[in-house]
Design an enzyme around this catalytic site. Structure first.
Site, PDB file in Angstrom:
ATOM      1  N   GLU A  53       0.823  -1.202   0.000  1.00  0.00           N
ATOM      2  CA  GLU A  53       0.000   0.000   0.000  1.00  0.00           C
ATOM      3  C   GLU A  53       0.861   1.258   0.000  1.00  0.00           C
ATOM      4  O   GLU A  53       0.570   2.229  -0.705  1.00  0.00           O
ATOM      5  CB  GLU A  53      -0.932   0.010   1.226  1.00  0.00           C
ATOM      6  CG  GLU A  53      -1.905  -1.156   1.258  1.00  0.00           C
ATOM      7  CD  GLU A  53      -1.404  -2.338   2.070  1.00  0.00           C
ATOM      8  OE1 GLU A  53      -2.231  -2.989   2.729  1.00  0.00           O
ATOM      9  OE2 GLU A  53      -0.181  -2.602   2.045  1.00  0.00           O
ATOM     10  N   CYS A  85      -0.766   0.579   7.418  1.00  0.00           N
ATOM     11  CA  CYS A  85      -1.178   0.879   6.049  1.00  0.00           C
ATOM     12  C   CYS A  85      -2.605   1.408   6.006  1.00  0.00           C
ATOM     13  O   CYS A  85      -2.941   2.233   5.150  1.00  0.00           O
ATOM     14  CB  CYS A  85      -1.044  -0.369   5.176  1.00  0.00           C
ATOM     15  SG  CYS A  85       0.666  -0.809   4.832  1.00  0.00           S
ATOM     16  N   THR A 197      20.510 -36.629   2.516  1.00  0.00           N
ATOM     17  CA  THR A 197      20.780 -35.882   1.287  1.00  0.00           C
ATOM     18  C   THR A 197      21.958 -34.939   1.479  1.00  0.00           C
ATOM     19  O   THR A 197      22.809 -34.799   0.598  1.00  0.00           O
ATOM     20  CB  THR A 197      19.528 -35.092   0.866  1.00  0.00           C
ATOM     21  OG1 THR A 197      18.470 -36.004   0.578  1.00  0.00           O
ATOM     22  CG2 THR A 197      19.807 -34.249  -0.369  1.00  0.00           C
ATOM     23  N   ALA A 272       8.448 -39.195   5.871  1.00  0.00           N
ATOM     24  CA  ALA A 272       8.041 -38.705   7.196  1.00  0.00           C
ATOM     25  C   ALA A 272       7.060 -37.541   7.081  1.00  0.00           C
ATOM     26  O   ALA A 272       6.052 -37.491   7.794  1.00  0.00           O
ATOM     27  CB  ALA A 272       9.276 -38.280   7.988  1.00  0.00           C
TER      28      ALA A 272
END
EC number: 3.5.4.26
Length: 333
Positions: A53, A85, A197, A272
């Protein structure tokens, strides 16, 4: 299509520019229209400020007086590092404000709309609410559920494998799909992987190919040590290593202000998250290659006793992506 819907659609497109850039704030868009002419546009800027805004009002200047403001989320009503705002719209003299959603943040929660109405401004609520809720899914999740929205990405062969039996995986999908992954990373606050990973691939977990950007937070869920990953710099976001089960880690991410998490595996973490009902959106990149049953599965065993126990998702999008197929699914309510 009515002018109201057209202008709110414009505001929603602007809001998308903030995804991944504005946490812990919501990504908001704002369009100011006076006598059928756009006089101001704004979207939440990187880091969360200035708000949409404020940006639109600064662009419009005096032309904001008497205009209609189309805002994708209820204007804030609380004093933070910047004034509310709602107060800014009042001081600018706008005649009408149309919003898509009420902000569930307890500091707002209808107070912005009330401030506007108390100042004599016409307020229209619920314009494109469904589209806005989908766009604001991460922010809404953090505020109402205490955790960020989770997108799980799986790049697989046609038969759901992520590597051959020997571990070879580069590359199953093509260049267009891999570039799309970087775009998705860019649109999320954090990129998350499991310890396996991190140890096996030592992934960069950053956005590449889109110029200078605000890099996502890199999250590794691990209870033990992980190998060294790149230090935080202009090309790599902060690295957060979080212990504990996924639900606790996601709650901690929510407390830290993260609204959107992009999970890239591995299989144990994917299983999971799915088993615990923590995946809000699935993104699949599927290649026209078959690796066979001895290939490495994208998702580890989930020990489902019945088909009825399997998590179900609704197809939201599918299209060709280079030589691969993109399919996006959202959790069924």
């Amino acid at each position: 299509m009515t002018p109201d819907l057209r202008h709110m659609d414009h505001a929603l497109r602007l809001a998308r520019r903030g995804l991944g850039n504005v946490w812990p704030n919501p990504a908001v868009g704002c369009v100011l229209v006076a006598v059928d002419r756009i006089v101001g546009r704004g979207w939440t800027q990187p880091g969360g400020r200035p708000h949409a805004e404020r940006m639109a009002l600064d662009m419009a200047g005096p032309a904001a007086r008497g205009a209609t403001a189309y805002v994708t989320l209820e204007p804030c009503a609380h004093h933070g590092r910047t004034p509310p705002c709602a107060e800014g719209l009042i001081h600018a003299g706008v005649a009408r404000v149309a919003t898509a959603l009420t902000d569930p943040d307890p500091r707002v929660a209808g107070r912005g709309h009330a401030m506007l109405r108390a100042a004599g401004i016409e307020v229209t609520e619920g314009l494109r609410a469904q589209a806005a809720a989908a766009l604001q899914g991460g922010f809404l999740s953090r505020v109402t559920r205490g955790r960020p929205m989770v997108t799980l990405k799986l790049a697989t062969s046609f038969d759901g494998r992520i590597a051959t039996a020997t571990g070879e995986s580069r590359w199953i999908t093509g260049e267009a799909a891999r570039r799309h992954v970087h775009l998705l990373r860019l649109m999320h606050d954090a990129v998350m992987v499991g310890a396996g990973t991190a140890r096996a691939d030592r992934p960069a977990l950053n956005v590449r190919g889109f110029g200078p950007v605000r890099q996502p937070v890199r999250v590794v869920l691990a209870n033990g040590a992980i190998p060294p990953l790149p230090h935080e710099d202009a090309d790599h976001g902060p690295l957060w290593v979080l212990p504990g089960p996924p639900a606790e880690a996601l709650a901690e991410l929510g407390r830290r202000g993260i609204t959107r998490v992009f999970c890239e595996g591995g299989g144990q973490l994917a299983a999971a998250l799915l088993a615990e009902g923590l995946v809000d959106e699935l993104v699949g990149h599927t290649a026209g290659v078959v690796l066979g049953g001895d290939g490495r599965a994208a998702v580890a065993p989930m020990e489902l006793a019945a088909l009825a126990d399997a998590p179900r998702f609704r197809l939201a999008e599918t299209r060709a992506l280079g030589g691969d197929v993109l399919h996006r699914w959202v959790r069924k309510a």
